[in-house]
Design a protein around this motif. Sequence first.
Motif, PDB file in Angstrom:
ATOM      1  N   GLY A   1      93.344  85.292  77.575  1.00 20.38           N
ATOM      2  CA  GLY A   1      94.317  85.531  78.630  1.00 20.38           C
ATOM      3  C   GLY A   1      94.812  86.950  78.706  1.00 20.38           C
ATOM      4  N   HIS A   2      95.295  87.487  77.621  1.00 25.07           N
ATOM      5  CA  HIS A   2      95.933  88.798  77.657  1.00 25.07           C
ATOM      6  C   HIS A   2      94.941  89.935  77.704  1.00 25.07           C
ATOM      7  CE1 HIS A   2      99.820  87.026  77.056  1.00 25.07           C
ATOM      8  NE2 HIS A   2      99.386  86.377  75.996  1.00 25.07           N
ATOM      9  N   LYS A   3      93.906  89.891  76.952  1.00 24.95           N
ATOM     10  CA  LYS A   3      92.984  91.016  76.840  1.00 24.95           C
ATOM     11  C   LYS A   3      92.142  91.201  78.095  1.00 24.95           C
ATOM     12  CE  LYS A   3      93.887  92.248  72.614  1.00 24.95           C
ATOM     13  NZ  LYS A   3      94.395  93.505  72.235  1.00 24.95           N
ATOM     14  N   ALA A   4      91.752  90.108  78.750  1.00 22.98           N
ATOM     15  CA  ALA A   4      90.856  90.226  79.901  1.00 22.98           C
ATOM     16  C   ALA A   4      91.584  90.735  81.143  1.00 22.98           C
ATOM     17  CB  ALA A   4      90.197  88.885  80.190  1.00 22.98           C
ATOM     18  N   SER A   5      92.853  90.372  81.304  1.00 22.22           N
ATOM     19  CA  SER A   5      93.538  90.746  82.530  1.00 22.22           C
ATOM     20  C   SER A   5      93.979  92.208  82.536  1.00 22.22           C
ATOM     21  CB  SER A   5      94.739  89.839  82.762  1.00 22.22           C
ATOM     22  OG  SER A   5      95.668  90.013  81.713  1.00 22.22           O
ATOM     23  N   ALA A   6      94.323  92.759  81.397  1.00 22.25           N
ATOM     24  CA  ALA A   6      94.813  94.139  81.360  1.00 22.25           C
ATOM     25  C   ALA A   6      93.779  95.146  81.839  1.00 22.25           C
ATOM     26  CB  ALA A   6      95.307  94.480  79.958  1.00 22.25           C
ATOM     27  N   PRO A   7      92.522  95.134  81.329  1.00 18.21           N
ATOM     28  CA  PRO A   7      91.554  96.109  81.836  1.00 18.21           C
ATOM     29  C   PRO A   7      91.236  95.916  83.320  1.00 18.21           C
ATOM     30  CG  PRO A   7      90.828  95.246  79.729  1.00 18.21           C
ATOM     31  CD  PRO A   7      92.012  94.428  80.156  1.00 18.21           C
ATOM     32  N   ALA A   8      91.219  94.669  83.785  1.00 18.42           N
ATOM     33  CA  ALA A   8      90.922  94.429  85.198  1.00 18.42           C
ATOM     34  C   ALA A   8      92.020  95.017  86.075  1.00 18.42           C
ATOM     35  CB  ALA A   8      90.769  92.936  85.450  1.00 18.42           C
ATOM     36  N   GLN A   9      93.281  94.814  85.696  1.00 20.43           N
ATOM     37  CA  GLN A   9      94.379  95.362  86.478  1.00 20.43           C
ATOM     38  C   GLN A   9      94.414  96.878  86.376  1.00 20.43           C
ATOM     39  OE1 GLN A   9      98.150  93.595  85.703  1.00 20.43           O
ATOM     40  NE2 GLN A   9      99.232  94.956  87.077  1.00 20.43           N
ATOM     41  N   HIS A  10      94.161  97.416  85.194  1.00 15.26           N
ATOM     42  CA  HIS A  10      94.164  98.863  85.002  1.00 15.26           C
ATOM     43  C   HIS A  10      93.079  99.528  85.848  1.00 15.26           C
ATOM     44  CE1 HIS A  10      94.947 102.638  83.046  1.00 15.26           C
ATOM     45  NE2 HIS A  10      93.669 102.753  82.750  1.00 15.26           N
ATOM     46  N   ALA A  11      91.945  98.855  86.019  1.00 16.43           N
ATOM     47  CA  ALA A  11      90.838  99.422  86.794  1.00 16.43           C
ATOM     48  C   ALA A  11      91.199  99.541  88.271  1.00 16.43           C
ATOM     49  CB  ALA A  11      89.585  98.563  86.625  1.00 16.43           C
ATOM     50  N   LEU A  12      92.148  98.750  88.751  1.00 22.35           N
ATOM     51  CA  LEU A  12      92.531  98.790  90.158  1.00 22.35           C
ATOM     52  C   LEU A  12      93.528  99.904  90.482  1.00 22.35           C
ATOM     53  CD1 LEU A  12      92.985  94.971  90.802  1.00 22.35           C
ATOM     54  CD2 LEU A  12      91.016  96.404  91.366  1.00 22.35           C
ATOM     55  N   MET A  13      94.137 100.486  89.480  1.00 21.41           N
ATOM     56  CA  MET A  13      95.140 101.523  89.695  1.00 21.41           C
ATOM     57  C   MET A  13      94.496 102.789  90.271  1.00 21.41           C
ATOM     58  SD  MET A  13      97.885  99.992  88.794  1.00 21.41           S
ATOM     59  CE  MET A  13      99.164 101.203  88.535  1.00 21.41           C
ATOM     60  N   ARG A  14      95.242 103.490  91.088  1.00 28.71           N
ATOM     61  CA  ARG A  14      94.810 104.755  91.682  1.00 28.71           C
ATOM     62  C   ARG A  14      95.829 105.823  91.316  1.00 28.71           C
ATOM     63  NH1 ARG A  14      90.744 102.277  92.325  1.00 28.71           N
ATOM     64  NH2 ARG A  14      89.830 101.573  94.248  1.00 28.71           N
ATOM     65  N   SER A  15      95.445 107.075  91.477  1.00 32.43           N
ATOM     66  CA  SER A  15      96.400 108.149  91.208  1.00 32.43           C
ATOM     67  C   SER A  15      96.329 109.203  92.302  1.00 32.43           C
ATOM     68  CB  SER A  15      96.152 108.765  89.831  1.00 32.43           C
ATOM     69  OG  SER A  15      94.877 109.332  89.768  1.00 32.43           O
ATOM     70  N   LEU A  16      97.441 109.854  92.489  1.00 30.78           N
ATOM     71  CA  LEU A  16      97.596 110.932  93.451  1.00 30.78           C
ATOM     72  C   LEU A  16      98.110 112.125  92.658  1.00 30.78           C
ATOM     73  CD1 LEU A  16      97.527 111.486  96.561  1.00 30.78           C
ATOM     74  CD2 LEU A  16      99.956 110.973  96.551  1.00 30.78           C
ATOM     75  N   THR A  17      97.381 113.223  92.695  1.00 29.07           N
ATOM     76  CA  THR A  17      97.756 114.387  91.905  1.00 29.07           C
ATOM     77  C   THR A  17      98.134 115.545  92.820  1.00 29.07           C
ATOM     78  OG1 THR A  17      95.479 115.185  91.807  1.00 29.07           O
ATOM     79  CG2 THR A  17      96.215 113.755  90.015  1.00 29.07           C
ATOM     80  N   GLY A  18      98.821 116.505  92.241  1.00 31.10           N
ATOM     81  CA  GLY A  18      99.189 117.680  93.016  1.00 31.10           C
ATOM     82  C   GLY A  18     100.066 118.623  92.231  1.00 31.10           C
ATOM     83  N   GLN A  19     100.668 119.554  92.981  1.00 31.07           N
ATOM     84  CA  GLN A  19     101.536 120.568  92.390  1.00 31.07           C
ATOM     85  C   GLN A  19     102.814 120.693  93.205  1.00 31.07           C
ATOM     86  OE1 GLN A  19      99.238 124.187  92.421  1.00 31.07           O
ATOM     87  NE2 GLN A  19      98.376 123.763  90.403  1.00 31.07           N
ATOM     88  N   VAL A  20     103.893 120.946  92.485  1.00 31.40           N
ATOM     89  CA  VAL A  20     105.173 121.243  93.118  1.00 31.40           C
ATOM     90  C   VAL A  20     105.467 122.711  92.843  1.00 31.40           C
ATOM     91  CG1 VAL A  20     107.642 120.772  93.136  1.00 31.40           C
ATOM     92  CG2 VAL A  20     106.024 118.887  92.821  1.00 31.40           C
ATOM     93  N   GLU A  21     105.732 123.454  93.920  1.00 35.10           N
ATOM     94  CA  GLU A  21     106.043 124.880  93.795  1.00 35.10           C
ATOM     95  C   GLU A  21     107.505 125.104  94.151  1.00 35.10           C
ATOM     96  OE1 GLU A  21     103.353 127.057  96.292  1.00 35.10           O
ATOM     97  OE2 GLU A  21     101.607 126.019  95.479  1.00 35.10           O
ATOM     98  N   TYR A  22     108.142 125.978  93.403  1.00 37.59           N
ATOM     99  CA  TYR A  22     109.533 126.305  93.683  1.00 37.59           C
ATOM    100  C   TYR A  22     109.809 127.751  93.320  1.00 37.59           C
ATOM    101  CZ  TYR A  22     110.195 125.826  88.666  1.00 37.59           C
ATOM    102  OH  TYR A  22     110.105 125.990  87.318  1.00 37.59           O
TER     103      TYR A  22
END
Length: 144
Positions: A24-45
């Motif tokens: 139950g616990h081990k199989a669901s974590a990698p599957a959910q983690h694989a669906l995550m996306r990221s948005l990267t960038g820079q903040v200038e000030y």
Amino acid sequence: MRIRYLILAIAALSLTACMSWFGGHKASAPAQHALMRSLTGQVEYSLSQPLPADAWLEVTLSDVSLMDAPSRTIAHERIAPVGASPVEFMLTYDPADLGKGVDFAVSARLQQGDKLLAINDERVSVLGRSGQGSPVRVVLKAVP
């Protein structure tokens, strides 16, 4: 005879617990983690005075689709301590959290405690129908 049944019951419960742990616990974590996306960038000030040591930067990804309702936060990152400009960020989100939204924006604010030092005054559209993908550039304006 009773001891034999007791040992068999304990063994069965132990196996059931192990199966639920590994299955139950081990199989669901990698599957959910694989669906995550990221948005990267820079903040200038750019500030007229030196950046205080206890300043922090908050970057937020929000659903801004509805004009007559508050924006809905999808992801945020708080960066402390803040380094020299530009500051890199990465917002991690689950695409399912985007829901039915069609317009998303990244905003940032530089603060020292409750005091606002700088904020972006232009909308930075990302994802959705009118936005860009990574990397994102957010420019902050100093607050007088």
